[in-house]
Design an enzyme around this catalytic site. Structure first.
Site, PDB file in Angstrom:
ATOM      1  N   PHE A  11       0.876  -1.150  -0.330  1.00 24.09           N
ATOM      2  CA  PHE A  11      -0.429  -0.269  -0.198  1.00 24.09           C
ATOM      3  C   PHE A  11       0.810   1.061   0.072  1.00 24.09           C
ATOM      4  O   PHE A  11       0.783   2.231   0.460  1.00 24.09           O
ATOM      5  CB  PHE A  11      -0.652  -0.316   1.423  1.00 24.09           C
ATOM      6  N   THR A  98       4.173  -4.516  -4.513  1.00 20.68           N
ATOM      7  CA  THR A  98       5.276  -4.272  -3.588  1.00 20.68           C
ATOM      8  C   THR A  98       6.454  -4.185  -3.500  1.00 20.68           C
ATOM      9  O   THR A  98       6.819  -4.151  -4.987  1.00 20.68           O
ATOM     10  CB  THR A  98       5.779  -6.078  -2.693  1.00 20.68           C
ATOM     11  N   LYS A 127       8.945  -5.345 -12.455  1.00 21.68           N
ATOM     12  CA  LYS A 127       9.182  -5.885 -13.353  1.00 21.68           C
ATOM     13  C   LYS A 127       9.806  -6.986 -13.045  1.00 21.68           C
ATOM     14  O   LYS A 127       9.807  -8.498 -14.035  1.00 21.68           O
ATOM     15  CB  LYS A 127      10.980  -4.861 -13.802  1.00 21.68           C
ATOM     16  N   GLU A 151       1.130  -4.436 -17.574  1.00 18.60           N
ATOM     17  CA  GLU A 151       1.755  -3.447 -18.853  1.00 18.60           C
ATOM     18  C   GLU A 151       3.173  -2.486 -18.178  1.00 18.60           C
ATOM     19  O   GLU A 151       3.129  -2.008 -18.381  1.00 18.60           O
ATOM     20  CB  GLU A 151       0.100  -3.124 -18.917  1.00 18.60           C
ATOM     21  N   VAL A 154       6.987  -1.887 -18.013  1.00 19.51           N
ATOM     22  CA  VAL A 154       7.651  -1.042 -19.090  1.00 19.51           C
ATOM     23  C   VAL A 154       7.713  -0.198 -19.356  1.00 19.51           C
ATOM     24  O   VAL A 154       9.171   0.661 -18.450  1.00 19.51           O
ATOM     25  CB  VAL A 154       7.681  -1.954 -20.449  1.00 19.51           C
ATOM     26  N   GLU A 211      15.168   7.267  -6.445  1.00 13.35           N
ATOM     27  CA  GLU A 211      15.542   6.444  -4.602  1.00 13.35           C
ATOM     28  C   GLU A 211      16.800   6.980  -4.784  1.00 13.35           C
ATOM     29  O   GLU A 211      17.625   7.690  -4.893  1.00 13.35           O
ATOM     30  CB  GLU A 211      15.467   4.878  -5.212  1.00 13.35           C
ATOM     31  N   ASP A 222      18.066  -1.300 -14.213  1.00  9.76           N
ATOM     32  CA  ASP A 222      16.135  -1.129 -14.475  1.00  9.76           C
ATOM     33  C   ASP A 222      15.786  -1.357 -15.846  1.00  9.76           C
ATOM     34  O   ASP A 222      14.976  -2.184 -16.342  1.00  9.76           O
ATOM     35  CB  ASP A 222      15.825   0.025 -13.654  1.00  9.76           C
ATOM     36  N   LYS A 226      13.473  -4.142 -18.235  1.00 11.42           N
ATOM     37  CA  LYS A 226      12.513  -3.583 -19.506  1.00 11.42           C
ATOM     38  C   LYS A 226      13.116  -4.459 -20.779  1.00 11.42           C
ATOM     39  O   LYS A 226      12.065  -5.222 -21.703  1.00 11.42           O
ATOM     40  CB  LYS A 226      12.647  -2.134 -19.023  1.00 11.42           C
TER      41      LYS A 226
END
Length: 350
Positions: A11, A98, A127, A151, A154, A211, A222, A226
């Site tokens: 959440f 999460t 991912k 969806e 990416v 981050e 990352d 993708k």
């Protein structure tokens, strides 16, 4: 009217934004989409877990702050109990958002697996499960009559997977090249104005683009995930991250970027996938200096973009937000729409 119950696993910003959309626009969505949505379970590292078959008061939950806990509510518990909630909730759709380790895809892979084994459909923005375990998870979904949708894995809310799978159907795609990480694109753009890599990263962090640990963005891991998703989902490859060569932007200096700009070029961190005439697929992540006429050269800020090289249309380019809580929440909603459409088609066929 069709009705869907949801369980929100995690959440944080994205699932909270989805809850806000349902809370604020529920009746309008029902009119537009032809189905209603209700949240019957939520798990959260801070608040614990909450299961209420008749629907959770989202207004009350969204108002919770600080040290508040689900423990004092009917059906509430101080612990998240993710696996228990996923397997026992009355929800038909699990919304998995999460924080997940990109190296092993956990805990998201386990969450998705538990949901599919329980016959529940899943939408996730993570991912890891898609890049590392999509073949297994899609098999599980088929075996248990469920759907696995992703969806947002990416380009966040920009529907690049469905665009290629549906709108570009019938075209032969020979190359996919994209700016798939908004943080690195923003950083390179700031370096054009003379900022160092460190200063540009600090600004990205201050604006919420990066981050606290920006390694995955700056070093390209990352984008690597993708690229695996795009290659496997759109070109039918069966590659892993080990098959994708990767170079990040940490070796690019401000002088490199400024010199390129003076020559009319722009540095971009690109994910590239190529399919040759034999069908063999190769993939890479690397920074490149693009000429001004390249379709991705003018993409600035935290925007993502992708260019498809096709046999009949030439190059088709799509750009849009690659991050943002509301944008990513829309990706989840688009997956729920797809799940509803699939269920409706099965009912119609029967």
């Amino acid at each position: 009217m069709t009705h869907h119950d949801l369980a929100l696993i995690g959440f944080g910003g994205v699932n909270r934004a989805l809850a806000e959309i349902i809370h604020d626009r529920g009746s309008d969505l029902a009119d537009d989409l032809g189905f209603t949505l209700r949240v019957v379970a939520i798990t959260d590292l801070r608040f614990g877990s909450l299961m209420q078959e008749d629907g959770i008061d989202l207004g009350a939950v969204l108002a919770m702050t600080g040290d508040a806990s689900f423990a004092g509510m009917p059906g509430g518990d101080v612990d998240p109990r993710n696996d228990h909630v996923i397997r026992t909730t009355t929800a038909g759709i699990i919304v998995e958002a999460t924080y997940t380790n990109p190296i092993d895809g956990e805990p998201a892979i386990s969450h998705v697996r538990a949901a599919l084994e329980s016959g529940k459909s899943v939408t996730t923005t993570n991912k890891g499960p898609v890049a590392l375990a999509s073949a297994e998870l899609n098999r599980l979904a088929e075996q248990h009559g469920a759907r696995f949708e992703y969806e947002g894995s990416v380009m966040s809310g920009t529907p690049v997977l469905r665009l290629a799978q549906q709108t570009l159907k019938g075209l032969r795609i020979s190359r996919i090249q994209g700016i798939l990480n908004g943080t690195s694109n923003f950083v390179l753009g700031q370096m054009e104005s003379g900022k160092s890599l460190g200063d540009a990263v600090a600004e990205a962090q201050a604006l919420g683009y990066a981050e606290a640990d920006p390694t995955a963005d700056i070093e390209g891991s990352d984008v690597q995930l993708k690229v695996v998703i795009l290659a496997n989902e759109l070109l039918g490859a069966e590659i892993t991250t080990a098959d994708v060569s990767r170079v990040g932007i940490s070796g690019i200096t401000a002088s490199d970027v400024i010199a390129a700009a003076a020559a009319g070029e722009h540095w971009k961190l690109l994910g590239t996938i190529t399919r040759d005439e034999s069908g063999a697929v190769t993939a890479s992540v690397q920074p490149l200096s693009l000429a001004a006429d390249h379709p991705l050269a003018g993409i600035s800020g935290a925007t993502n973009a992708i260019a498809f090289t096709t046999d009949l249309l030439g190059t088709v380019t799509m750009s849009g937000p690659g991050a943002g809580r509301l944008e990513t929440a829309y990706a989840l909603l688009s997956d729920i729409i797809a799940i509803d459409a699939q269920q409706a088609s099965l009912v119609g066929a029967a």
